[in-house]
Design a protein around this motif. Structure first.
Motif, PDB file in Angstrom:
ATOM      1  N   UNK A 245       0.861  -1.186   0.000  1.00 15.40           N
ATOM      2  CA  UNK A 245       0.000   0.000   0.000  1.00 15.40           C
ATOM      3  C   UNK A 245       0.888   1.223   0.000  1.00 15.40           C
ATOM      4  N   UNK A 246       0.648   2.129  -0.950  1.00 14.12           N
ATOM      5  CA  UNK A 246       1.410   3.368  -1.096  1.00 14.12           C
ATOM      6  C   UNK A 246       0.523   4.545  -0.717  1.00 14.12           C
ATOM      7  N   UNK A 247       1.036   5.427   0.139  1.00 15.67           N
ATOM      8  CA  UNK A 247       0.255   6.588   0.534  1.00 15.67           C
ATOM      9  C   UNK A 247       1.119   7.678   1.119  1.00 15.67           C
ATOM     10  N   UNK A 248       0.481   8.794   1.459  1.00 12.52           N
ATOM     11  CA  UNK A 248       1.215   9.944   1.986  1.00 12.52           C
ATOM     12  C   UNK A 248       0.892  10.245   3.441  1.00 12.52           C
ATOM     13  N   UNK A 249      -0.057   9.526   4.046  1.00 12.51           N
ATOM     14  CA  UNK A 249      -0.455   9.835   5.419  1.00 12.51           C
ATOM     15  C   UNK A 249      -0.281   8.630   6.340  1.00 12.51           C
ATOM     16  N   UNK A 250       0.298   8.900   7.501  1.00 10.17           N
ATOM     17  CA  UNK A 250       0.510   7.843   8.484  1.00 10.17           C
ATOM     18  C   UNK A 250      -0.790   7.342   9.095  1.00 10.17           C
ATOM     19  N   UNK A 251      -1.695   8.267   9.425  1.00 10.20           N
ATOM     20  CA  UNK A 251      -2.893   7.892  10.167  1.00 10.20           C
ATOM     21  C   UNK A 251      -3.974   7.243   9.316  1.00 10.20           C
ATOM     22  N   UNK A 252      -3.801   7.236   8.017  1.00  7.18           N
ATOM     23  CA  UNK A 252      -4.766   6.553   7.149  1.00  7.18           C
ATOM     24  C   UNK A 252      -4.057   5.451   6.360  1.00  7.18           C
ATOM     25  N   UNK A 253      -3.205   5.839   5.437  1.00 10.33           N
ATOM     26  CA  UNK A 253      -2.584   4.888   4.507  1.00 10.33           C
ATOM     27  C   UNK A 253      -1.653   3.893   5.197  1.00 10.33           C
TER      28      UNK A 253
ATOM     29  N   UNK B 292       3.438  16.396  12.821  1.00  5.00           N
ATOM     30  CA  UNK B 292       3.200  15.252  13.709  1.00  5.00           C
ATOM     31  C   UNK B 292       3.759  13.952  13.124  1.00  5.00           C
ATOM     32  N   UNK B 293       3.814  13.848  11.808  1.00  5.35           N
ATOM     33  CA  UNK B 293       4.324  12.641  11.148  1.00  5.35           C
ATOM     34  C   UNK B 293       5.847  12.566  11.179  1.00  5.35           C
ATOM     35  N   UNK B 294       6.514  13.702  11.335  1.00  8.51           N
ATOM     36  CA  UNK B 294       7.973  13.778  11.201  1.00  8.51           C
ATOM     37  C   UNK B 294       8.741  12.764  12.054  1.00  8.51           C
ATOM     38  N   UNK B 295       8.430  12.595  13.347  1.00  6.21           N
ATOM     39  CA  UNK B 295       9.208  11.626  14.137  1.00  6.21           C
ATOM     40  C   UNK B 295       9.094  10.191  13.627  1.00  6.21           C
ATOM     41  N   UNK B 296       7.908   9.807  13.159  1.00  6.49           N
ATOM     42  CA  UNK B 296       7.709   8.446  12.659  1.00  6.49           C
ATOM     43  C   UNK B 296       8.447   8.241  11.334  1.00  6.49           C
ATOM     44  N   UNK B 297       8.440   9.268  10.509  1.00  9.29           N
ATOM     45  CA  UNK B 297       9.170   9.195   9.242  1.00  9.29           C
ATOM     46  C   UNK B 297      10.669   9.117   9.511  1.00  9.29           C
ATOM     47  N   UNK B 298      11.138   9.842  10.519  1.00 10.77           N
ATOM     48  CA  UNK B 298      12.568   9.793  10.870  1.00 10.77           C
ATOM     49  C   UNK B 298      12.950   8.391  11.340  1.00 10.77           C
ATOM     50  N   UNK B 299      12.092   7.761  12.129  1.00 12.96           N
ATOM     51  CA  UNK B 299      12.364   6.386  12.570  1.00 12.96           C
ATOM     52  C   UNK B 299      12.429   5.430  11.379  1.00 12.96           C
ATOM     53  N   UNK B 300      11.533   5.608  10.436  1.00 14.36           N
ATOM     54  CA  UNK B 300      11.551   4.766   9.247  1.00 14.36           C
ATOM     55  C   UNK B 300      12.844   4.957   8.460  1.00 14.36           C
TER      56      UNK B 300
END
Length: 170
Positions: A115-123, A154-162
């Motif tokens: 699944x490809x998407x741009x949002x953490x809380x949905x995709x 708000x997504x930035x920390x999770x993207x950094x972990x990835x």
């Protein structure tokens, strides 16, 4: 149902998700969000680079389907018809029902689906909950509204972990 907001992989744009990368992961079905993932929300028609990318996926034997929460059925219907691809509308992400319906329509399973998407809380959350490979892109056109800017912050920390995980740091 695992709860994780860390995508398996982050890309700058959809075009970086190559058929070779997907094949190396055993993916035969790529599900994708539409708005801000493949095109800006105001974009009414697909451009030639998007058409070429989907054609390359098809030549590699990778099915492509849009899975969208978009409430405007006409926009998704027209965009997908113009592209010649199927879609699963009103998917209800982060619920898994839209992804599961798309996999059933494609007659494939979660081990062969991404699944490809741009949002953490949905995709990403829907992908993780469904047990499929979760791929994230930076939003096409960037964050425009105040809410989008807050959401992306708000997504930035999770993207950094990835990204650290991708680089072998985790």
């Amino acid at each position: 149902m695992p709860f994780s907001l860390i995508p398996d992989r982050i890309f700058d744009c959809y075009a970086q998700v190559t058929p070779e990368y997907l094949q190396s992961r055993g993916i035969t079905l790529l599900l994708s969000d539409l708005d801000f993932t493949l095109a800006a929300k105001k974009t009414r028609r697909p451009d030639q680079p998007l058409r070429d990318w989907i054609a390359a996926l098809d030549r590699a034997g990778i099915r492509f389907m849009i899975v969208s929460n978009n409430r405007s059925g006409s926009r998704v219907t027209e965009f997908c018809a113009d592209l010649g691809v199927s879609y699963q509308g009103r998917a209800g992400k982060p619920s898994t029902r839209g992804l599961e319906a798309a996999m059933a329509r494609a007659a494939t399973d979660r081990t062969h689906t991404a699944m490809l998407g741009d949002k953490l809380l949905t995709d990403v959350l829907a992908a993780r909950r469904a047990g499929v490979l979760s791929l994230m892109v930076e939003p096409v056109g960037g964050a425009v509204t105040a809410w989008q800017k807050v959401l992306h912050a708000l997504q930035a920390p999770f993207k950094a972990l990835s990204r650290r995980k991708m680089a072998g740091g985790i």
